[in-house]
Design a protein around this motif. Structure first.
Motif, PDB file in Angstrom:
ATOM      1  N   CYS A 261       0.841  -1.191   0.000  1.00 33.50           N
ATOM      2  CA  CYS A 261       0.000   0.000   0.000  1.00 33.50           C
ATOM      3  C   CYS A 261       0.883   1.249   0.000  1.00 33.50           C
ATOM      4  O   CYS A 261       1.768   1.404   0.833  1.00 33.50           O
ATOM      5  N   CYS A 264       0.130   3.710   3.283  1.00 33.47           N
ATOM      6  CA  CYS A 264       0.576   3.410   4.648  1.00 33.47           C
ATOM      7  C   CYS A 264       1.893   2.636   4.646  1.00 33.47           C
ATOM      8  O   CYS A 264       2.406   2.291   5.700  1.00 33.47           O
ATOM      9  N   GLY A 268      -1.072  -0.668   7.186  1.00 35.95           N
ATOM     10  CA  GLY A 268      -2.519  -0.887   7.252  1.00 35.95           C
ATOM     11  C   GLY A 268      -3.254   0.437   7.372  1.00 35.95           C
ATOM     12  O   GLY A 268      -2.966   1.229   8.278  1.00 35.95           O
ATOM     13  N   CYS A 269      -4.168   0.670   6.460  1.00 37.74           N
ATOM     14  CA  CYS A 269      -4.963   1.903   6.502  1.00 37.74           C
ATOM     15  C   CYS A 269      -6.298   1.633   5.819  1.00 37.74           C
ATOM     16  O   CYS A 269      -6.572   0.505   5.424  1.00 37.74           O
ATOM     17  N   CYS A 272      -6.159   0.318   2.008  1.00 31.59           N
ATOM     18  CA  CYS A 272      -5.846  -1.100   1.791  1.00 31.59           C
ATOM     19  C   CYS A 272      -6.710  -1.991   2.679  1.00 31.59           C
ATOM     20  O   CYS A 272      -6.439  -3.177   2.817  1.00 31.59           O
TER      21      CYS A 272
HETATM   22 ZN   LIG Z   1      -2.691   1.145   3.444  1.00 29.77          ZN
END
Ligand SMILES: [Zn+2]
Lengths: 334, 655
Positions: A261, A264, A268-269, A272
């Motif tokens: 991604c 991020c 993790g965001c 995604c």
């Molecule tokens: Zn992300």
């Protein structure tokens, strides 16, 4: 005769002043030099009927006036032009609106860009029917009737059970493999259809981009090779790829490809969906049975195939939030 | 597939965080699909991984199946759960619950056992917690055990209260049309002969492979049960469950390829748990399994691994990967090995699938990346693709915007040629478009709404039509079409018509299609070239069949490298008011090569020519000097068409 010449000269001086205001020098030229009715032309026409002495006296004068007048027109023209260029009303510092030109659809632009990459790598482009038979859409792609994997693509039927709207561009792969002899290197951009309710991410149809290669000595290493280059081309040199096993009925071994991604960097965001990775593409080595069913000897030839959806890619590239906007008047060009 | 990590660790020794476990699962084919869920209730807590299941691997719908692959990847041990190994009592003749199958095409195996003197009650916490963290609510110990074993092994199971049986017999047969069953959830389903049912004394008690009925369900008073694990025709369950619109954990597994052998493992495992948690006695009962599914032995050539992967993976590694996945070596040579495919791997179809197993556990990220250095094969791109690219460029350059609109439209019941879809979800998108004007006109409305007074739009796409009965694939036609449209209210119809015609003319010029003609029939204006229909034009729009355009394509040449003397002459023609001018225009154009461009100006009607006639001015551009003969031919032509030349004025090209 001399009077004529003098009169013409006088008249011309007046005319020059008048025409210099309007800038219509062509008309002025014709008045004096038209082949049929020009005033100077008429004088010239008289020369042959003059006596030898008159010819001597007036011939030169007529020639002189001809040259003088022509030069005067040329100079006046140039002066007029200079004057218009220096017109204080021309203010280049005021911006103007651009000339009209059309825009291409984001999907088309994406396809054109990808085609460029694959054309350079020796791929042909293929197209084919959207109304398709079960044979080319499923059976030759190693999907027998009632196979659980048919769930992966909810089919829209034109006439059950044999005629449908193609659910993937792989149907063109099975057509090309059946029609042509290898070696083959082909990409297939096109519309595909799924039986889904319309919402922000589904619409019933979308665009796929498929590619496949069949040749002697092709391995999964080559598949990784082209995909790595392709993703660099799409997302830039710094893209980070992840390869993982993924089942698709028409390939074995199958392979899924994700990019880390870019928002991020893997942490993790929301973009995604907390995965840290974004799935871009499905691929694999063309299934032994698919090659066989399409009339290609899988012991002699191997091949790989890959496919991806274009809509999400085009949407993120052009900042469009809802897939429905791509295909309605909610997206216009300004 | 949801995997509670606490449950997973029962079978695998692994000192890794849930995130790391998820990463490994993702690599081998079970991608983490959603964020890791944290489940907690009371003192119990676990992370739950929601892994994407891709339909092929029936064993990946079991925690055991997922654990086995993870253990192979992590090179750690995998342990099977404990199963019952004690004695099983022989039933008396009267005690036997007889199993009769009337539809052997739909039932592969029906494995049963009975239990007596059991105590139905609430499940212990560990069992409840695991089930609930997976997502199944706890009911009672017996039902919970069947569910637990299903999630653990992948085999759906079913327990029924024998005291609710009229006869000690289960008959499996096709349902009778009109027969009804009320499910555990209280829903009544009317059946057809496409379903199959488990019946008791003539009454359906279970909808085969899909859902149990209410009548024989286990409750707190139950003391004697029959436990079954069946294996059925997967295609039937798939179709039946969709027909009945039932999706549940049982259907999820039964519509994949389960192996009949799995019923044995499930029954033994359930037996152990029932005796442990509900007490009682276990009795043998019928295992209906008339045709045993044979073991599969497949050959793996080492060269094939290399052919697909380009790698030399050491034999030792190949062997250890396969053995960890449950393959058993049956023999080997220098070139190949034969292996017994594990019974639960019903997805393994060809040798390449075994290669896939080796490569995936070896990790795809360890495969080198190589660039293809074989010369590219010959180009097979069809010309139509290039033609459409060119059309797109022309339209864009003329200031037209490209749109793509939905080919799925609302059906028109009056249009027999329109193709209607048989199973579309929404009515307003259940037919294929037969034209693109309507959808593009809708787009034009948004331009108006956005205060863009005139919109210049085009779409390159397909229209679809049905010919004849529609039973044959050949009855369905797709046409590739370019649709051009000028929208908005600012321009008058006459102004739009002029631009529309000019755009058409530009395309024809760039495609070298001359002459083309507009055939007027009724209120249709058909674009023709040499008796072939190219499309149709209206005042604000036109469409062209791109395939026809491709066939008509000539070689345009707009390059003039020598000076050409030209002369222009006006010829004014009087003709009936209703006569279209286009055909006259093209006839003049074709007279001889001396005629260059022609501009055609319809003039105002005047009293001299009368009400029924109109006057049209043709500005004809001749190349060369001597055009008297050509002019004569034009006059002859015009007279032959029953029209007259009104005046002739020649302007000498002075400049
Ligand atoms: Zn992300």
């Amino acid at each position: 005769m001399q009077d004529d010449i003098n009169n013409i000269r006088k008249m011309f001086e007046k005319d020059l002043e008048t025409y210099s205001k309007s800038g219509d020098f062509d008309e002025l030229y014709l008045k004096y030099f038209s082949k049929t009715h020009g005033l100077v032309t008429n004088l010239l026409k008289k020369i042959p009927s003059l006596s030898a002495e008159e010819k001597r006296t007036f011939g030169t004068s007529i020639n002189t006036i001809q040259n003088e007048l022509k030069q005067a027109i040329t100079e006046a023209k140039a002066a007029f032009k200079t004057a218009t260029i220096n017109d204080p009303a021309i203010d280049l510092s005021i911006p103007e609106v651009p000339l009209n030109s059309g825009e291409l659809h984001p999907i088309t632009k994406t396809i054109i860009e990808m085609n460029k990459f694959f054309r350079y790598h020796g791929y042909s482009i293929a197209e084919g029917p959207e109304i398709e038979t079960v044979e080319y859409n499923f059976r030759k792609l190693n999907l027998p009737e009632g196979h659980p994997a048919t769930d992966l693509q909810d089919t829209l039927f034109v006439k059950e059970p044999d005629i449908l709207l193609r659910t993937h561009t792989s149907s063109i792969e099975s057509r090309i493999l059946s029609e042509y002899e290898p070696p083959l290197r082909v990409i297939v951009p096109g519309k595909v259809y799924r039986n889904e309710t319309a919402n922000a991410s589904n619409l019933g149809f979308f665009h796929q981009y498929q590619g496949f290669v069949v040749d002697k000595g092709v391995t999964i290493q080559h598949l990784k090779g082209i995909l790595e280059e392709f993703h660099k081309f799409l997302f830039g040199e710094n893209v980070v790829l992840r390869f993982r096993y993924k089942y698709y009925p028409e390939v074995s071994p199958g392979m899924g490809v994700d990019i880390r991604c870019q928002f991020c960097e893997g942490a993790g965001c929301t973009v995604c969906r907390q995965r840290g990775w974004v799935e871009v593409l499905g691929s694999g080595m063309i299934h032994y049975n698919t090659l066989k069913m399409c009339g290609i000897d899988p012991e002699e030839y191997t091949g790989f195939a890959f496919g991806m959806g274009l809509d999400r890619l085009a949407m993120s590239k052009f900042g469009i939030s809802d897939i429905r906007k791509l295909y309605s008047g909610e997206m216009i060009y300004v | 597939m949801k995997i509670p990590v606490e449950w997973l660790k029962e079978y695998i020794d692994l000192d890794k965080t849930p995130a790391e476990i998820a990463k490994s699962f993702t690599t081998i084919g079970l991608m983490l699909d959603k964020p890791i869920i944290k489940y907690s209730k009371g003192n119990f807590s676990t992370e739950v991984l929601d892994l994407e299941h891709r339909m092929d691997r029936a064993d990946w719908l079991s925690i055991l199946g997922c654990s086995r692959d993870l253990a192979a990847f992590e090179k750690t041990t995998f342990k099977m759960p404990e199963i019952y190994s004690g004695d099983i009592k022989k039933p008396s003749k009267e005690q036997i619950v007889d199993i009769k199958v009337e539809c052997p095409d739909l039932v592969n195996r029906f494995n049963t056992r009975t239990f007596k003197k059991i105590k139905v009650g609430r499940s212990p916490d560990w069992l409840k917690n695991r089930l609930e963290s997976y997502g199944i609510s706890s009911i009672n110990n017996i039902v919970d055990i069947t569910n637990y074993v299903m999630v653990e092994t992948g085999q759906p199971m079913h327990a029924q209260d024998l005291s609710k049986f009229q006869k000690r017999e289960i008959l499996i047969r096709k349902a009778i049309k009109g027969e009804k069953i009320t499910t555990l959830l209280g829903e009544t389903i009317e059946l057809t002969e496409e379903y199959f049912v488990l019946t008791q004394n003539g009454m359906p008690i279970v909808l085969g492979g899909i859902v149990g009925g209410k009548d024989t369900a286990v409750d707190e008073h139950t003391a004697e049960i029959v436990l079954d694990a069946g294996n059925y025709n997967q295609v039937n369950i798939r179709k039946s469950s969709r027909r009945a619109k039932i999706q549940n954990e049982t259907v999820l597994r039964y519509d994949k390829f389960l192996h009949p052998k799995l019923t044995e493992i499930a029954i033994e495992r359930a037996t152990k748990l029932i005796l442990e948690l509900a007490g009682g006695e276990v009795y043998e009962n019928v295992d209906w399994y008339p045709k045993e599914t044979p073991e599969r032995i497949m050959n793996l050539r080492f060269a094939r691994i290399k052919t697909l992967s380009g790698m030399d993976i050491p034999l030792k590694e190949v062997e250890s990967i396969l053995s960890a996945l449950g393959y058993v070596t049956a023999g080997s040579s220098k070139e190949s090995m034969s292996v017994t495919v594990p019974y639960f791997r019903t997805d393994v179809e060809v040798e390449d699938d075994i290669v896939a197993d080796v490569l995936r556990i070896h990790d795809y990220n360890n495969i080198p990346t190589v660039h293809l250095d074989i010369a590219p094969p010959k180009d097979i791109t069809p010309e139509i693709y290039l033609v459409e690219e060119q059309l797109r460029d022309i339209c864009k350059n003329l200031g037209f915007h490209e749109h793509i609109t939905d080919p799925l439209v609302e059906p028109d019941p009056k249009n027999d040629k329109q193709i209607k879809l048989e199973n579309a979800i929404s009515q307003e998108k259940s037919a294929l478009r037969t034209e693109m004007y309507t959808s593009l006109a809708k787009v034009a409305e948004s331009y108006t709404k956005n205060k863009i007074k005139t919109s210049y739009l085009f779409e390159l796409g397909k229209t679809y039509e049905k010919q004849g009965s529609g039973n044959d694939f050949a009855d369905y036609n797709e046409s590739r079409v370019l649709q051009v449209l000028i929208g908005g209210d600012e321009l008058t119809a006459k102004e739009k018509a002029k631009t529309t015609k000019r755009v058409l003319a530009s395309i024809m010029r760039d495609f070298g299609i001359t002459p083309y003609a507009i055939d007027v029939t009724g209120d249709m204006n058909i674009v023709m070239h040499e008796n072939v229909v190219l499309g149709e034009i209206k005042y604000d729009s036109f469409f062209l069949y791109t395939e026809a355009l491709k066939n008509a394509k000539g070689i345009p040449n707009r390059i003039q490298s020598e000076y050409k003397q030209t002369k222009t002459e006006d010829i004014s023609v009087v003709m009936p008011k209703t006569t279209p001018v286009g055909p006259v225009f093209w006839k003049i154009k074709e007279i001889d090569e001396k005629i260059g461009s022609i501009t055609c100006i319809p003039e105002e009607l005047d009293t001299i020519i009368g009400e029924k006639n109109k006057n049209v001015l043709f500005k004809i551009n001749y190349s060369g000097d001597n055009f008297a003969e050509t002019r004569e031919k034009i006059i002859v032509l015009i007279n032959s068409l029953g029209m007259s030349v009104r005046e002739l004025s020649s302007i000498a090209n002075d400049l």
